[in-house]
Design a protein around this motif. Structure first.
Motif, PDB file in Angstrom:
ATOM      1  N   ASP A   1       0.705  -1.123  -0.010  1.00 17.91           N
ATOM      2  CA  ASP A   1      -0.001   0.041  -0.099  1.00 17.91           C
ATOM      3  C   ASP A   1       0.976   1.304   0.023  1.00 17.91           C
ATOM      4  O   ASP A   1       0.709   2.305  -0.754  1.00 17.91           O
ATOM      5  N   GLU A   2       1.909   1.250   0.608  1.00 23.13           N
ATOM      6  CA  GLU A   2       2.852   2.499   0.802  1.00 23.13           C
ATOM      7  C   GLU A   2       3.467   2.626  -0.558  1.00 23.13           C
ATOM      8  O   GLU A   2       3.383   3.948  -1.002  1.00 23.13           O
ATOM      9  N   LEU A   3       4.010   1.498  -1.021  1.00 23.79           N
ATOM     10  CA  LEU A   3       4.805   1.753  -2.430  1.00 23.79           C
ATOM     11  C   LEU A   3       3.611   2.096  -3.433  1.00 23.79           C
ATOM     12  O   LEU A   3       4.012   2.962  -4.376  1.00 23.79           O
ATOM     13  N   LYS A   4       2.514   1.586  -3.621  1.00 23.22           N
ATOM     14  CA  LYS A   4       1.502   1.947  -4.352  1.00 23.22           C
ATOM     15  C   LYS A   4       1.270   3.495  -4.209  1.00 23.22           C
ATOM     16  O   LYS A   4       0.931   4.212  -5.467  1.00 23.22           O
ATOM     17  N   ALA A   5       1.280   3.949  -3.093  1.00 22.37           N
ATOM     18  CA  ALA A   5       0.863   5.462  -3.039  1.00 22.37           C
ATOM     19  C   ALA A   5       1.873   6.127  -3.452  1.00 22.37           C
ATOM     20  O   ALA A   5       1.712   7.083  -3.902  1.00 22.37           O
ATOM     21  N   LYS A   6       3.169   5.634  -3.191  1.00 21.87           N
ATOM     22  CA  LYS A   6       4.550   6.363  -3.628  1.00 21.87           C
ATOM     23  C   LYS A   6       4.285   6.501  -5.162  1.00 21.87           C
ATOM     24  O   LYS A   6       4.789   7.726  -5.468  1.00 21.87           O
ATOM     25  N   LEU A   7       4.036   5.452  -5.700  1.00 17.25           N
ATOM     26  CA  LEU A   7       3.867   5.502  -7.142  1.00 17.25           C
ATOM     27  C   LEU A   7       2.415   6.021  -7.909  1.00 17.25           C
ATOM     28  O   LEU A   7       2.689   5.979  -8.985  1.00 17.25           O
ATOM     29  N   GLY A   8       1.859   6.613  -6.936  1.00 19.00           N
ATOM     30  CA  GLY A   8       0.654   7.141  -7.466  1.00 19.00           C
ATOM     31  C   GLY A   8      -0.553   6.140  -8.034  1.00 19.00           C
ATOM     32  O   GLY A   8      -1.181   6.420  -8.852  1.00 19.00           O
ATOM     33  N   ARG A   9      -0.683   5.000  -7.605  1.00 11.29           N
ATOM     34  CA  ARG A   9      -1.343   3.986  -7.941  1.00 11.29           C
ATOM     35  C   ARG A   9      -2.574   3.529  -6.851  1.00 11.29           C
ATOM     36  O   ARG A   9      -3.028   2.637  -6.863  1.00 11.29           O
ATOM     37  N   GLU A  10      -2.870   4.601  -6.112  1.00 15.47           N
ATOM     38  CA  GLU A  10      -4.265   4.309  -5.298  1.00 15.47           C
ATOM     39  C   GLU A  10      -5.228   4.055  -5.974  1.00 15.47           C
ATOM     40  O   GLU A  10      -5.777   4.402  -6.853  1.00 15.47           O
TER      41      GLU A  10
END
Length: 75
Positions: A66-75
């Motif tokens: 979840d943290e990496l998805k947020a960092k990559l803008g994939r929320e």
């Protein structure tokens, strides 16, 4: 007369328990799955961060995903 059963998956607004905090998962302290490890590796490569050690729990792996998805803008 129709006797169809109600399918909650077809509700416009599904139940709020559809997503559960990983800290509350019954199996959250089990080792992460192969799918989680693979997805984490891919996300780490894309985010240019060091992949985690292989001893993450399912819950910790989910949080990191979840943290990496947020960092990559994939929320």
């Amino acid at each position: 007369m129709s006797n169809q059963l109600h399918n909650p998956k077809l509700d416009e607004h599904p139940a709020s328990n559809a997503e559960k905090d990983p800290d509350d998962w019954v199996s959250g302290d089990e080792p992460m799955t192969g799918a989680q490890a693979s997805y984490l590796t891919t996300l780490c490569e894309e985010a240019k961060v060091e992949p985690p050690s292989g001893d993450l729990t399912k819950a910790d792996a989910s949080k990191m995903i979840d943290e990496l998805k947020a960092k990559l803008g994939r929320e």
